[in-house]
Design an enzyme around this catalytic site. Sequence first.
Site, PDB file in Angstrom:
ATOM      1  N   LYS A  41       0.850  -1.201   0.000  1.00  0.00           N
ATOM      2  CA  LYS A  41       0.000   0.000   0.000  1.00  0.00           C
ATOM      3  C   LYS A  41       0.884   1.248   0.000  1.00  0.00           C
ATOM      4  O   LYS A  41       1.925   1.267   0.684  1.00  0.00           O
ATOM      5  CB  LYS A  41      -0.900  -0.024   1.240  1.00  0.00           C
ATOM      6  CG  LYS A  41      -2.006   1.028   1.245  1.00  0.00           C
ATOM      7  CD  LYS A  41      -2.882   0.890   2.493  1.00  0.00           C
ATOM      8  CE  LYS A  41      -4.015   1.904   2.509  1.00  0.00           C
ATOM      9  NZ  LYS A  41      -4.858   1.782   3.733  1.00  0.00           N
ATOM     10  N   SER A  58      -9.737   1.814   2.883  1.00  0.00           N
ATOM     11  CA  SER A  58      -8.860   2.528   1.978  1.00  0.00           C
ATOM     12  C   SER A  58      -7.826   1.648   1.275  1.00  0.00           C
ATOM     13  O   SER A  58      -7.222   2.094   0.306  1.00  0.00           O
ATOM     14  CB  SER A  58      -8.119   3.625   2.745  1.00  0.00           C
ATOM     15  OG  SER A  58      -7.270   3.051   3.720  1.00  0.00           O
ATOM     16  N   SER A 103      -9.883  -0.433   7.070  1.00  0.00           N
ATOM     17  CA  SER A 103      -9.295  -0.262   5.737  1.00  0.00           C
ATOM     18  C   SER A 103      -8.671  -1.510   5.134  1.00  0.00           C
ATOM     19  O   SER A 103      -8.319  -1.517   3.965  1.00  0.00           O
ATOM     20  CB  SER A 103      -8.254   0.854   5.757  1.00  0.00           C
ATOM     21  OG  SER A 103      -8.906   2.098   5.768  1.00  0.00           O
TER      22      SER A 103
END
Lengths: 486, 477
Positions: free
Chosen positions: A79, A154, A178
Amino acid sequence: MDITKYTALEIGQMIKDKKLTVRDAVLSVCEKIEKTDGKINAYIRVEKEKALIKADEIQKKIDEGTLTSPLAGVPIAIKDNICTKGTETTCASKILGGFIPPYNATAIEKIEDAGMIVIGKTNMDEFAMGSTSETSYYGAVKNPWNTDKVPGGSSGGSAAAVASAEAVCALGSDTGGSIRQPASYCGVTGFKPTYGTVSRYGLIAYASSLDQIGPLAKDVSDCAALLDIIAGHDNHDATSSDREYPSFLASLDGDIKGKKIGVPRQWFEKGLDPDVKKAVLCVADTLKSLGAEIVDVDLDFIDYVIPTYYIIATAEASSNLSRFDGVKYGYRAQNVNSVDDLFSKTRSEGFGKEVQKRILLGTFVLSSGYYDAYYRKALKMKRMIVEGFENAYKKCDVLLCPAAPTTAPKIGESLKDSMKMYLSDVYTVSVNLAGLPGLTVPCGFDGDGMPIGAQLIGPQYSDADVLNVGYAYQSHTDYHKHTKEV
Amino acid sequence: MWETVIGLEVHVELSTKTKIFCGCSTAFGAKPNTQCCPVCMGLPGALPIFNGEVLRYATMAAIAFNCEISKTSVFDRKNYFYPDLPKAYQISQLYFPIGKNGKVPIKVGDTEKVIRIHEMHMEEDAGKLIHSEYDNETYPDYNRCGVPLIEIVSEPDFRSSAEVIAYLQKIKSICEYLGISDCKMQEGSMRVDINLSVRKKGEETFGTRTETKNINSFRAIEHAIEHESARQIDAIESGERIIQQTRHWNEDKRSSYAMRSKENAQDYRYFPEPDLLPLVVTDEYIESVRASLPEMAESRKQRFMSDYALSDYDASLLTASLHTAELFEKTLSKINMPKEIANWIIVPLQKLLNERGKTLDDVSLDPDNFAEVISKVTSGKINRASGMEILEAMVEAGGKIDVDGYIKEHSMEAIDDDGLIVDTVRKIVGANPASVAEYKGGKTKVLGFFVGQVMKELKGKANPAKVNEAILKELSK
């Protein structure tokens, strides 16, 4: 050789058995990305050249027998809010454009020490603020199951990359769901460890007291193997626990006989999609058939979790994101006439709308005269949530609930109604507020064929137990094996 | 009829080897941005780790300032934007500081007074902005970011600049004795903000106060207090109201200007620092720090009085600063003449330093050198005036010179040649029969006349003891 249908552990074994070279593993993943990512937008940056150089180094070490991790040589996606030395790290924000960290996050150090290959940086909601991965400066991520829909957020890029086989496995971060919510929307397995299990050093903070790095993968075993690599005390993170962890992978035995699975009935009432409700309650039946005992538990704080979370998270965010001021790195506004002007123009131009909204909210709840009414009260509520969970765990070992109230919504829908988006975090945020481990496992599909995820939540440091319940479930179901060709 | 009321916020830089939240060096004066890392530069993702040595130093200070020590103290974030603050927040302590309710006794003239400490907390320093004349740009230097500070907040207990100076000297002395800071105002390792208001004598309530910043020397403190006090009295007497504001002192112009008023005061949005755990100190820890405290000024003074038979006055002066006390004892270890050394420090050395506006912080006088000069004078190798001259040269040279070389170069050696002295004495005695007669008639005062004449003849360099002896011998013939 197309390796994309194999799990990380299988690929690791193939490399060990010399049936596959590290280079071919990297090339196979890159090929899949080149073919597919135009439709998904899971990656902000793919580092093929670096990955290939690394692959040769790692191959040599594996051949010499100096790398023993079961995931040595396996490619992984990261990420874009986790610092990677020498590789631009942006949090999907314009304001961090051009920021190349001079250091690795501790999790990356560990990933590299284990011989895993970082393949690229995945897309996400800007600064991890969002539940749909639409707020990225680099464009929205699409759900591989239906590209008109969001992948969740996210960590939507990491979830979508695993779901579309553009990644074997990935690291995400989870501040309010997330990892677990996009895992649910994309039909992959995602785990948020107990707060303090994985070092946050090098994770660009959204809300420091809630953030935790965790794995997204094809199944629980891969998650456990990744956790074995990234967990552990770090002298660079004062909030990292100094516990010794046994191997999470080795502790997966699938034996859940006599385990008490708590079902919080209040969490299955209003606002929950009927398909999701049915699928998650089916998980209870499956676990029962494996010898677990299903018990009703009372968790009555559900109505307060969203305001509590949004006060604490945005308060910390407003402070954490203050450092992005155009002075030291990243985006800097031009044509400014004072230092204050530089700050305000840089931040107005560099941050997206959702981030600005949360900074303003957080600034407000901390400001003089409002601190007691909001922030202090939220801290009290956080305490009550912790106690609520503690009481529940007197009656059960692991809680079962949905990861999200619905399956993935259409792209664009949530941004029109941010209240609705915030409410989609209702099953996940309390886990962060209490610092607990939470696992999402795929458990079915809705009428439109979109994946549904069930969430398993344990007490602090029961990560191995939670993973084992998920492992038992996956040993007797195949929802996690369903894939969708993009 | 006006009374000035002052409270102080004093920042003291702690002299730990490394910074408060990372391993970078705290050394002063390095090239810009050479002593920083991702943590102290606040790079995205970097996290602070508390340096336990800072807690030890702060605990020592809290004990020395007679504070109550918090068993659990918490770091908070103080949020504000400024280019020298790379995280845009300073890690400080607001709600649970390490020390509270302290007391610092001071003495002005013969009056003793106790200044109450409201609280004392730990925090990190910010960087510095360097303005380049070359390209008219401002550049940040982050070397100072993360240097540990304690901030000592007093109650509004001061009524004069003399009390303020006495207090600051006491703080400085305590920190030096503890070895936790050098407290150099010029280098910024001690910084003072002055909260000042005025009121009519006898009034109970305080007037509206201002805060004056940017004061870089003891002298400037005196000037700033006098100036601000006069400014407020003038304003009130001409019917104006004092506005609560922060003012910036300019020592060159001897004036201040308003930086910001209460209405646009910063809202620092303090909240507990989530990246650090609360600091828990045990009674055992506090006691172990207390047991390890070095000898402080008061007990050293008592020891000087009892061990070296020094007066209360001499011992007070010698122990007021650690540097002075150390110079005294180190010199004493070379030559066992306590009273003589004390006199040299208190009178000529102090005078030389005062004339130059310096202290023993700035001039680290070499004790071996100092002992050498004193013993040369007391043994008659050089005369006292030459000794003073050499001491001055030492101060000028920053604390150390080649004493023998200097004596040779300036032909200061006392004439030790017995033959020459005796010859000269005979010559002078023979040339002054009248004075000899006076002496023999009981007027012993003329002895001084003979000494003076002999010294004159020998250009002042004769060993006075030997001259005396030779004259007495000659006259008794």
